[in-house]
Design a protein around this motif. Structure first.
Motif, PDB file in Angstrom:
ATOM      1  N   THR A 103      11.188 -18.863 -22.406  1.00 36.29           N
ATOM      2  CA  THR A 103      11.246 -19.810 -22.299  1.00 36.29           C
ATOM      3  C   THR A 103      12.132 -20.964 -23.069  1.00 36.29           C
ATOM      4  OG1 THR A 103       8.857 -19.396 -20.499  1.00 36.29           O
ATOM      5  CG2 THR A 103      10.515 -21.426 -20.275  1.00 36.29           C
ATOM      6  N   ILE A 104      11.282 -21.047 -24.051  1.00 33.52           N
ATOM      7  CA  ILE A 104      11.556 -22.503 -25.087  1.00 33.52           C
ATOM      8  C   ILE A 104      13.550 -21.205 -25.315  1.00 33.52           C
ATOM      9  CG2 ILE A 104      11.946 -23.035 -27.273  1.00 33.52           C
ATOM     10  CD1 ILE A 104       8.850 -23.198 -27.202  1.00 33.52           C
ATOM     11  N   LEU A 105      13.442 -20.339 -25.858  1.00 28.57           N
ATOM     12  CA  LEU A 105      14.651 -19.765 -25.879  1.00 28.57           C
ATOM     13  C   LEU A 105      15.707 -19.569 -25.118  1.00 28.57           C
ATOM     14  CD1 LEU A 105      13.870 -17.520 -28.249  1.00 28.57           C
ATOM     15  CD2 LEU A 105      14.286 -19.339 -29.604  1.00 28.57           C
ATOM     16  N   THR A 106      15.721 -19.081 -24.007  1.00 27.83           N
ATOM     17  CA  THR A 106      16.493 -19.037 -22.744  1.00 27.83           C
ATOM     18  C   THR A 106      16.916 -20.700 -22.627  1.00 27.83           C
ATOM     19  OG1 THR A 106      14.897 -17.836 -22.258  1.00 27.83           O
ATOM     20  CG2 THR A 106      17.396 -18.787 -20.158  1.00 27.83           C
ATOM     21  N   ALA A 107      15.915 -21.529 -22.577  1.00 27.20           N
ATOM     22  CA  ALA A 107      16.094 -23.039 -22.315  1.00 27.20           C
ATOM     23  C   ALA A 107      17.482 -23.546 -23.404  1.00 27.20           C
ATOM     24  CB  ALA A 107      14.942 -24.126 -21.870  1.00 27.20           C
ATOM     25  N   ALA A 108      17.158 -22.846 -24.031  1.00 24.37           N
ATOM     26  CA  ALA A 108      17.696 -24.217 -25.562  1.00 24.37           C
ATOM     27  C   ALA A 108      18.727 -23.794 -25.705  1.00 24.37           C
ATOM     28  CB  ALA A 108      17.088 -23.278 -27.215  1.00 24.37           C
ATOM     29  N   ARG A 109      19.223 -21.906 -25.194  1.00 26.80           N
ATOM     30  CA  ARG A 109      20.476 -21.998 -25.169  1.00 26.80           C
ATOM     31  C   ARG A 109      21.111 -22.512 -24.209  1.00 26.80           C
ATOM     32  NH1 ARG A 109      19.165 -16.132 -25.410  1.00 26.80           N
ATOM     33  NH2 ARG A 109      19.188 -15.771 -23.709  1.00 26.80           N
ATOM     34  N   HIS A 110      20.747 -22.704 -22.490  1.00 28.23           N
ATOM     35  CA  HIS A 110      21.112 -22.780 -22.200  1.00 28.23           C
ATOM     36  C   HIS A 110      21.829 -24.668 -21.435  1.00 28.23           C
ATOM     37  CE1 HIS A 110      21.266 -25.783 -17.686  1.00 28.23           C
ATOM     38  NE2 HIS A 110      21.972 -24.744 -17.500  1.00 28.23           N
ATOM     39  N   GLU A 111      20.906 -25.304 -22.757  1.00 26.55           N
ATOM     40  CA  GLU A 111      20.951 -26.464 -23.131  1.00 26.55           C
ATOM     41  C   GLU A 111      22.359 -26.352 -24.054  1.00 26.55           C
ATOM     42  OE1 GLU A 111      19.596 -29.562 -22.037  1.00 26.55           O
ATOM     43  OE2 GLU A 111      21.381 -30.718 -23.208  1.00 26.55           O
ATOM     44  N   LEU A 112      22.536 -25.494 -25.075  1.00 29.31           N
ATOM     45  CA  LEU A 112      23.922 -25.730 -26.338  1.00 29.31           C
ATOM     46  C   LEU A 112      24.724 -25.816 -24.899  1.00 29.31           C
ATOM     47  CD1 LEU A 112      22.778 -23.759 -28.732  1.00 29.31           C
ATOM     48  CD2 LEU A 112      23.854 -25.675 -29.231  1.00 29.31           C
ATOM     49  N   LEU A 113      24.755 -24.367 -24.129  1.00 30.97           N
ATOM     50  CA  LEU A 113      26.471 -24.423 -22.978  1.00 30.97           C
ATOM     51  C   LEU A 113      26.438 -25.624 -22.371  1.00 30.97           C
ATOM     52  CD1 LEU A 113      25.369 -20.651 -21.943  1.00 30.97           C
ATOM     53  CD2 LEU A 113      27.338 -21.618 -22.934  1.00 30.97           C
ATOM     54  N   ALA A 114      25.235 -25.765 -21.961  1.00 34.04           N
ATOM     55  CA  ALA A 114      25.905 -27.098 -20.721  1.00 34.04           C
ATOM     56  C   ALA A 114      25.708 -28.596 -21.403  1.00 34.04           C
ATOM     57  CB  ALA A 114      24.445 -27.387 -19.850  1.00 34.04           C
ATOM     58  N   SER A 115      25.502 -28.440 -22.460  1.00 35.62           N
ATOM     59  CA  SER A 115      26.202 -29.759 -23.466  1.00 35.62           C
ATOM     60  C   SER A 115      27.047 -29.760 -24.092  1.00 35.62           C
ATOM     61  CB  SER A 115      25.185 -29.860 -24.429  1.00 35.62           C
ATOM     62  OG  SER A 115      23.980 -30.556 -24.315  1.00 35.62           O
ATOM     63  N   VAL A 116      28.116 -28.755 -24.345  1.00 37.69           N
ATOM     64  CA  VAL A 116      28.801 -28.262 -25.119  1.00 37.69           C
ATOM     65  C   VAL A 116      30.669 -28.557 -23.465  1.00 37.69           C
ATOM     66  CG1 VAL A 116      31.251 -26.547 -26.046  1.00 37.69           C
ATOM     67  CG2 VAL A 116      28.714 -27.034 -26.416  1.00 37.69           C
ATOM     68  N   ARG A 117      29.638 -27.445 -22.675  1.00 34.78           N
ATOM     69  CA  ARG A 117      30.487 -28.150 -21.688  1.00 34.78           C
ATOM     70  C   ARG A 117      30.532 -28.859 -20.658  1.00 34.78           C
ATOM     71  NH1 ARG A 117      27.529 -22.579 -18.386  1.00 34.78           N
ATOM     72  NH2 ARG A 117      28.798 -21.383 -19.514  1.00 34.78           N
ATOM     73  N   ALA A 118      29.774 -30.342 -21.018  1.00 36.07           N
ATOM     74  CA  ALA A 118      30.206 -31.533 -20.073  1.00 36.07           C
ATOM     75  C   ALA A 118      31.108 -32.341 -21.238  1.00 36.07           C
ATOM     76  CB  ALA A 118      28.548 -31.377 -20.035  1.00 36.07           C
ATOM     77  N   LYS A 119      32.349 -32.501 -20.466  1.00 42.61           N
ATOM     78  CA  LYS A 119      33.042 -33.350 -21.437  1.00 42.61           C
ATOM     79  C   LYS A 119      33.193 -34.473 -21.413  1.00 42.61           C
ATOM     80  CE  LYS A 119      36.772 -29.807 -20.534  1.00 42.61           C
ATOM     81  NZ  LYS A 119      35.827 -28.875 -19.835  1.00 42.61           N
ATOM     82  N   ALA A 120      32.151 -35.465 -20.666  1.00 37.21           N
ATOM     83  CA  ALA A 120      31.412 -36.471 -20.498  1.00 37.21           C
ATOM     84  C   ALA A 120      31.345 -37.318 -22.023  1.00 37.21           C
ATOM     85  CB  ALA A 120      31.105 -37.114 -19.308  1.00 37.21           C
ATOM     86  N   PRO A 121      30.796 -37.112 -22.327  1.00 33.99           N
ATOM     87  CA  PRO A 121      30.209 -37.842 -23.696  1.00 33.99           C
ATOM     88  C   PRO A 121      30.939 -37.012 -24.941  1.00 33.99           C
ATOM     89  CG  PRO A 121      28.647 -36.408 -22.925  1.00 33.99           C
ATOM     90  CD  PRO A 121      29.786 -35.396 -22.506  1.00 33.99           C
ATOM     91  N   TYR A 122      32.349 -36.124 -24.692  1.00 40.61           N
ATOM     92  CA  TYR A 122      33.067 -36.141 -26.121  1.00 40.61           C
ATOM     93  C   TYR A 122      32.796 -37.338 -26.756  1.00 40.61           C
ATOM     94  CZ  TYR A 122      33.659 -31.080 -24.840  1.00 40.61           C
ATOM     95  OH  TYR A 122      33.178 -29.968 -25.353  1.00 40.61           O
ATOM     96  N   ALA A 123      33.829 -38.570 -25.871  1.00 35.91           N
ATOM     97  CA  ALA A 123      34.781 -39.889 -26.201  1.00 35.91           C
ATOM     98  C   ALA A 123      33.899 -40.364 -27.488  1.00 35.91           C
ATOM     99  CB  ALA A 123      35.121 -40.963 -25.178  1.00 35.91           C
ATOM    100  N   LEU A 124      32.550 -40.092 -27.009  1.00 34.83           N
ATOM    101  CA  LEU A 124      30.736 -40.968 -28.242  1.00 34.83           C
ATOM    102  C   LEU A 124      30.424 -39.658 -29.383  1.00 34.83           C
ATOM    103  CD1 LEU A 124      27.625 -42.244 -26.648  1.00 34.83           C
ATOM    104  CD2 LEU A 124      29.067 -43.263 -28.093  1.00 34.83           C
TER     105      LEU A 124
END
Lengths: 298, 322
Positions: free
Chosen positions: A3-24
């Motif tokens: 669960t931890i590893l799946t959630a970690a992989r999903h978090e990484l993917l989702a964070s990279v896909r979310a473009k909103a924080p790119y400016a920061l």
């Protein structure tokens, strides 16, 4: 564990896909890249000023910048880490916590036989890896830019010092990411979820050090450390509030690593930053937020 | 005009029920009071150190006594004004963002358009409401500042002090109006609320903290604890003569600083309150001579932000739910 590893992989993917924080993220990386140049340009000017003062016969004091370490140019980076990096980490934490709520999938996940703590720990692991990658990039940028300015590669001990600074930076950032996750999980609106860690950051960075040193709030953003006031109420206040002055401890530990002038004990300061990271992560994982699983509304 | 006023009134009614307004007032009020307490304690500590030193000098039989530290009451507000500069700007952004984002979130733009002829009227109505709200908050901050200087700092407050703190309050109002207008414009023009919020956060970070910090860091005198010129034992007059050789560097540094409205606000306020030594005890005419370009600069920034906000009203349809 899965669960931890799946959630970690999903978090990484989702964070990279979310473009909103790119400016920061871009602001953070850009200012880290620029800070070495700013430090170098300033020290060149100060040396010219010293030469002028000496030529005019106005001083007999030695040049305070003679034989400064190449790492001196990195000292502005410390400020950009606590200024932009902390807020970037808190924002990434808030966005991570709000993602399921905005997609209105939090309740759906709740119906699955998944341990909530493992899920949250996995997400924080993903966030930690993302922050480690960003910190790694900043350290590489720093190493290359300082080497270019001094006209040769940095020594092994200087490289190690930059790596040590990277570790303490990661600890500070993951702590603020934990605060961001907590805020995103506990508060109903996106606006207040983002505002709360910024206000918490302002209290840690400005209010607490001001109470202990009598320093003006904005002067705390200068890389030159301020000595604690040792008279009257300040002596008592600085002792009581010292463990909470996380950003000042980060400055102290970083200054020692980067061979700048520092006040206080660097090892104790580094431990306090690490303790801050542990507490923030533990709170983000362990505190339940059953009332705020719905979408965010303004 | 009438519809703009109606919308302003509606916005104020909404804000009255918004807890964030009370959080803003509470945080700024506490920050100002806390700063006055810290500055007063600092002054008392300096005075105690001075008295101990004088006692030592007297005991040693030396006839030379240094000048006692002086207290100019309004200088106690320095930290408080810095908090207004940093935190009020952030709060203005958040409240301005909320004023527009709530319509997107609730899907009420079409409803608003039944009461207003154009998006510009809606946006300007909201900004008028925010302007009234901030006038009330700044008036409260002025009262809190004067009361804390009198009660904690033990200073006598006369017309002179009231006028200066009120002037600083007006400057603060123009400053937060700029940030509210920026927030309204960016939120209206951006299709994604999260994107708008993060863009505003980056703008705040860069304009309020990063640009002034770069200027401060590039100041040669800030390179050594206690000041470079003090470390080299150089008098103030000689310091100016030396820096005359580095006008290009100083101009670049100053140019960077004044590109931030926060620094313009800070310079005017510090001059008005006598926090900057050059203006301490000077008449308002003298202060105006030294700071009018900062006032014009801040007004130009605010006018530009208001114009942008008004123009963004034409894109009000981006707030409709798809």
């Amino acid at each position: 564990m899965s669960t931890i590893l799946t959630a970690a992989r999903h978090e990484l993917l989702a964070s990279v896909r979310a473009k909103a924080p790119y400016a920061l993220v871009a602001a953070f990386l850009g200012m880290v890249a620029a800070s070495t140049f700013i430090g170098w340009r300033t020290s060149v000017t100060v040396t010219s000023i010293y030469d002028q003062v000496l030529a005019d016969g106005l001083t007999t004091q030695p040049n305070p910048f003679t034989d400064v370490s190449p790492l001196y140019y990195v000292r502005n980076t410390v400020i950009y880490v606590l200024l932009i990096g902390s807020l970037m980490a808190a924002t990434l934490g808030v966005q991570s916590a709000l993602r399921d709520r905005k997609a209105e999938t939090a309740a759906l996940i709740g119906t699955r036989p998944v341990d909530g703590r493992a899920l949250r720990a996995g997400r924080l692991l993903g966030l930690g890896l993302l922050l480690a990658a960003l910190v790694g990039i900043t350290q590489i940028i720093t190493w290359i830019s300082v080497s270019a300015l001094v006209g040769g590669p940095l020594s092994a001990s200087e490289t190690l010092a930059i790596a040590g600074f990277g570790v303490i930076t990661w600890l500070l950032l993951i702590g603020f990411a934990g605060i961001g996750v907590l805020s995103g999980r506990l508060l109903r609106r996106e606006r207040t979820a983002l505002l709360a860690p910024v206000v918490a950051w302002a209290v840690i960075a400005f209010v607490i050090p001001q109470l202990g040193t009598a320093a003006r709030p904005v002067s705390l953003l200068n890389p030159v450390p301020l000595p604690a006031q040792d008279s009257g109420a300040f002596s008592w206040l600085s002792q009581v509030l010292s463990p909470l002055a996380i950003t000042e401890h980060f400055k102290t530990a970083s200054a020692a690593l980067l061979e700048s002038s520092s006040t206080g004990s660097p090892l104790a300061s580094a431990l306090i930053v690490a303790l801050f990271a542990c507490l923030a992560l533990a709170a983000a994982v362990l505190i339940r937020a059953d009332r705020t699983t719905g979408g965010t509304h303004e | 005009m009438n519809e703009t006023l109606t919308l302003a009134r509606k916005e104020l009614l909404d804000l009255r029920h918004d807890r964030i307004v009370w959080i803003v007032l509470g945080t700024l009020g506490v920050a100002v009071v806390l700063s006055v307490i810290v500055a007063s304690l600092d002054y008392r500590a300096q005075l105690a150190d001075y008295e101990a030193y004088v006692a030592q000098v007297t005991a040693s039989g030396s006839g030379v006594t240094p000048a006692a530290p002086q207290l100019f009451p309004l200088t106690l507000l320095r930290g408080g004004m810095e908090y207004v500069e940093v935190l009020a700007a952030l709060f203005a952004l958040m409240i301005g963002y909320g004023a527009i984002a709530k319509e997107r979130s609730r899907g009420t733009v079409d409803l608003l358009l039944t009461r207003a002829r154009s998006g510009t009227s809606i946006v300007m109505g909201k900004l008028a409401g925010l302007a009234v709200l901030w006038a009330a908050i700044m008036a409260a901050i002025v009262v809190i500042a004067l009361a804390s200087v009198a009660m904690i700092g033990g200073a006598t407050i006369g017309l002179h002090e009231v006028a200066r703190v009120a002037l600083a309050g007006v400057a603060g109002w123009v400053y937060v109006l700029f940030w509210s207008a920026v927030a309204v414009a960016v939120t209206t023009l951006t299709r994604n609320s999260t994107g708008a919020l993060l863009t505003l956060l980056v703008a705040w970070l860069v304009v309020v903290l990063v640009i002034p910090q770069i200027g401060d860091t590039m100041d040669p005198d800030n390179q050594v604890p206690g000041g470079l010129f003090k470390a080299l034992a150089i008098a103030k007059t000689d310091e100016h003569a030396v820096l005359d050789h580095f006008t290009a560097y100083e101009s670049a540094r100053n140019g960077l600083e004044v590109s931030s409205i926060s620094k313009l606000y800070e310079r005017f306020t510090f001059a008005t309150l006598g926090i900057k030594d050059t203006y301490n005890g000077q008449s308002l005419a003298f202060i105006w001579d030294g700071t009018f370009r900062y006032v014009y600069g801040a007004l130009a920034f605010t006018a530009a932000a208001l114009t942008l906000a008004a123009a963004s009203g034409r894109r009000i349809h981006t707030l409709r739910r798809s």
